[in-house]
Scaffold this active site. Structure first.
Site, short mmCIF file in Angstrom:
data_model
loop_
_atom_site.label_atom_id
_atom_site.label_comp_id
_atom_site.label_asym_id
_atom_site.label_seq_id
_atom_site.Cartn_x
_atom_site.Cartn_y
_atom_site.Cartn_z
CE LYS A 290 61.56 -7.93 -30.18
NZ LYS A 290 60.19 -8.19 -31.06
N GLY B 258 57.92 -15.32 -23.59
CA GLY B 258 57.03 -15.81 -24.91
C GLY B 258 57.02 -17.14 -25.03
CD GLU C 138 55.52 -15.94 -18.15
OE1 GLU C 138 55.44 -16.89 -18.69
OE2 GLU C 138 55.17 -14.86 -17.98
CB CYS D 242 51.59 -17.35 -20.72
SG CYS D 242 51.84 -16.19 -19.58
CD GLU E 101 51.30 -21.61 -24.69
OE1 GLU E 101 52.31 -21.73 -25.19
OE2 GLU E 101 51.02 -20.80 -23.63
P1 ADP Z 1 54.53 -15.70 -29.13
O1 ADP Z 1 54.56 -16.98 -29.60
O2 ADP Z 1 53.71 -15.23 -27.93
O3 ADP Z 1 54.31 -14.59 -30.54
P2 ADP Z 1 57.34 -15.39 -29.49
O4 ADP Z 1 58.11 -16.32 -28.62
O5 ADP Z 1 57.27 -15.92 -30.99
O6 ADP Z 1 55.94 -15.52 -28.71
O7 ADP Z 1 57.71 -14.02 -29.41
C1 ADP Z 1 57.95 -13.29 -28.29
C2 ADP Z 1 58.91 -12.31 -28.35
O8 ADP Z 1 60.26 -12.77 -28.78
C3 ADP Z 1 58.52 -11.08 -29.43
O9 ADP Z 1 59.08 -9.90 -28.97
C4 ADP Z 1 59.41 -11.76 -30.52
O10 ADP Z 1 59.70 -10.66 -31.70
C5 ADP Z 1 60.64 -12.07 -30.01
N1 ADP Z 1 61.49 -12.97 -30.64
C6 ADP Z 1 61.10 -14.17 -31.65
N2 ADP Z 1 62.21 -15.09 -32.03
C7 ADP Z 1 63.24 -14.41 -31.27
C8 ADP Z 1 64.54 -14.83 -31.27
N3 ADP Z 1 65.09 -15.82 -31.96
N4 ADP Z 1 65.41 -14.22 -30.31
C9 ADP Z 1 64.95 -13.38 -29.50
N5 ADP Z 1 63.84 -12.93 -29.56
C10 ADP Z 1 62.85 -13.35 -30.60
#
Ligand code: ADP
Length: 494
Positions: free
Chosen positions: A199, A251, A273, A307, A405
């Site tokens: 994804k 993320g 990570e 990151c 961060e």
């Molecule tokens: P960033 O702050 O780097 O944007 P996120 O953690 O918000 O990172 O997003 C990283 C990935 O996690 C993206 O692909 C996002 O669509 C996905 N994501 C966001 N919320 C969820 C969730 N509740 N469960 C699984 N994946 C998620």
């Protein structure tokens, strides 16, 4: 208040060194075809979403929509997981050297299409073309090459064991290194005989979808890699799907915690990570020019969208003035602007929400009493999401900009007197992704590195990556490693 605002006591602006540093435009000339609309990649084919929902992915340097992207629903995730489950036994029972051949082909096709991938990465994510061209794409190919080499040697990686694949892996990646993160996740999983549902992040799905075309070109068996696009809801559907055996997530710590909660109590494996607030420590005996140059590239060249960025700089008190002067001078020479220009150092911030988040931290930093130093580089484009590189001095460990961060081109400079103080301050964070140490003394390097609580410690360098080096965090930066022999563990039952 943004770093472009008028100077005040707590805000110094360094003028750009226009005459010395002006470069003629050097725009990338390759034109990349982008379809109007992209579907999911499931079972070897591009398939429209079940509920036909789409959203736009936007060029952050121009705010122009690039393409419509399918919003994955639970039914799309279910189809992808079922395709991966159906393909897994055959993929795992393929002769390992045959699995490796597919992976070598993927790596070579990434190399063949490198320029196209780099341009697309820059258009969709906003990073400078020299970063996507010289870092992201070559490293993505290197990850497939490296892990192809492991496919028929897994028994040697874990002697005395009979390693078996985990099964279906759900892999969720962020927007800062879209293609590279896809490679980090897919390559070890495939080498170990797993199948995947990937994804990509909602703001940067285009290179993963281009990778899907490459998978078709190399005739990877259908279902071995499936790509479902969408936002956090799609990610959550993948995390909660009962047919997934392992979740690998890169993320934010905030989302990582949610995923850990969702996976707790199931028999799914998990690697995370997450975020970081990594310290970079410069001692007075270091090669200061070399350190400053590396710090500049480490925190600014990818707009701070890294990151493990060394976003807390600890400088020994005796060299604080020298280092901040050099930082200020170098900041003035950085070029911010069109990411497709080969001379650009800082491209566009990935999205408006991310820009607003960075501006929020710039405001808070000043309100809490730190001094902001911002480069007044040449004029910024009228459209797009831009942030001039900046750093704070007069930062206290309790300041928000020293603790949280920012994920932008903003450095917090702090000082220390003794090595013990440097270690205590550097470790005073809930994160533990990476750290850097700069000194001329070998014994000091090893002594300090041993005491830093971080997954990676770079010595007299920073942000160096290689597929054979494991990467991952301590504490709230996550757990599990990616890369090297250690990274294989996450994808094998041993
Ligand atoms: P960033 O702050 O780097 O944007 P996120 O953690 O918000 O990172 O997003 C990283 C990935 O996690 C993206 O692909 C996002 O669509 C996905 N994501 C966001 N919320 C969820 C969730 N509740 N469960 C699984 N994946 C998620």
């Amino acid at each position: 208040m943004t770093p472009t605002a008028a100077p005040s006591a707590a805000h110094t602006v360094t003028p750009a060194l226009e005459s010395d540093w002006a470069y003629s435009p050097a725009p990338e000339t390759v034109k990349v075809a982008i379809a109007d609309r992209y579907s999911h990649f499931i079972n070897g084919k591009f398939v429209a979403p079940r509920k036909s929902g789409y959203f736009s992915t936007v060029n952050p340097a121009s705010e122009v929509p690039l393409a419509e992207i399918a919003q994955g629903e639970a039914a799309d995730v279910d189809a992808a997981v079922k395709a991966a489950a159906a393909a897994q036994p055959k993929w795992a029972s393929l002769k390992p050297s045959e699995r490796a051949k597919f992976m070598f082909r993927i790596a070579r096709r990434i190399q063949d299409r490198a320029r196209e991938l780099a341009v697309l990465e820059t258009m969709d994510g906003g990073k400078p073309i020299k970063e996507s061209r010289d870092v992201d794409v070559p490293l993505a190919a290197a990850h497939f090459f490296y892990h192809a080499g492991w496919a028929d040697k897994l028994g040697y990686a874990f002697p005395g064991r009979t390693p078996r694949p985990v099964g279906v892996c759900g892999q969720i990646i962020p927007w800062n290194f879209p293609l590279l993160m896809a490679a980090w996740k897919l390559a070890p999983a495939l080498a170990c005989g797993n199948t995947c549902v990937l994804k990509p992040a909602e703001t940067t799905p285009l290179t993963a979808l281009r990778l899907a075309e490459i998978l078709q070109e190399v005739e990877l068996p259908p279902g071995v890699v499936n790509i479902v696009t969408g936002d956090g809801r799609t990610g959550a559907a993948l995390v909660n799907h009962p047919g997934v055996h392992k979740i690998a997530f890169t993320g934010s710590t905030e989302v990582g915690k949610k995923i850990a909660g969702a996976v707790a109590g199931t028999d799914k494996r998990l690697t995370l990570e997450l975020g970081g607030k990594s310290p970079n420590i410069i001692f007075e005996d270091a090669s200061i020019d070399q350190a400053v140059e590396c710090i500049i590239s480490g925190i600014y060249f990818n707009q701070g969208h890294v990151c493990c960025a060394g976003s807390r700089l600890f400088v020994q008190e005796s060299i604080l003035d020298e280092v901040t002067t050099k930082l200020r001078m170098r900041l003035a020479s950085l070029r911010v602007g069109d990411p497709l220009d080969k001379n650009t150092d800082l491209g566009a911030i990935n999205s408006r929400p991310q820009l607003e988040k960075i501006e929020h931290y710039l405001r808070i930093g000043r309100e809490e009493g730190a001094t902001l130093h911002a480069a007044n580089a040449s004029p910024l484009p009228a459209k797009g999401y831009w942030c001039r590189p900046a750093f704070f001095t007069g930062v206290q460990p309790s300041h928000t900009v020293a603790r949280e961060e920012i994920f932008g081109p903003v450095l917090a400079v702090l000082s220390f007197r003794t090595p013990e103080e440097a270690i205590t301050r550097a470790n005073n964070t809930p994160y533990g992704l990476a750290a850097g140490v700069w000194t001329d003394k070998g014994s000091k390097i090893f002594d300090i590195a041993r005491q830093l609580k971080a997954g990676v410690v770079w010595l007299n360098t920073y942000n160096r990556f290689d597929p054979s080096s494991p990467f991952g965090g301590f504490k709230e930066s996550g757990f599990g490693r990616e890369g090297g022999r250690q990274g294989l563990k996450a994808y094998l039952c041993t």
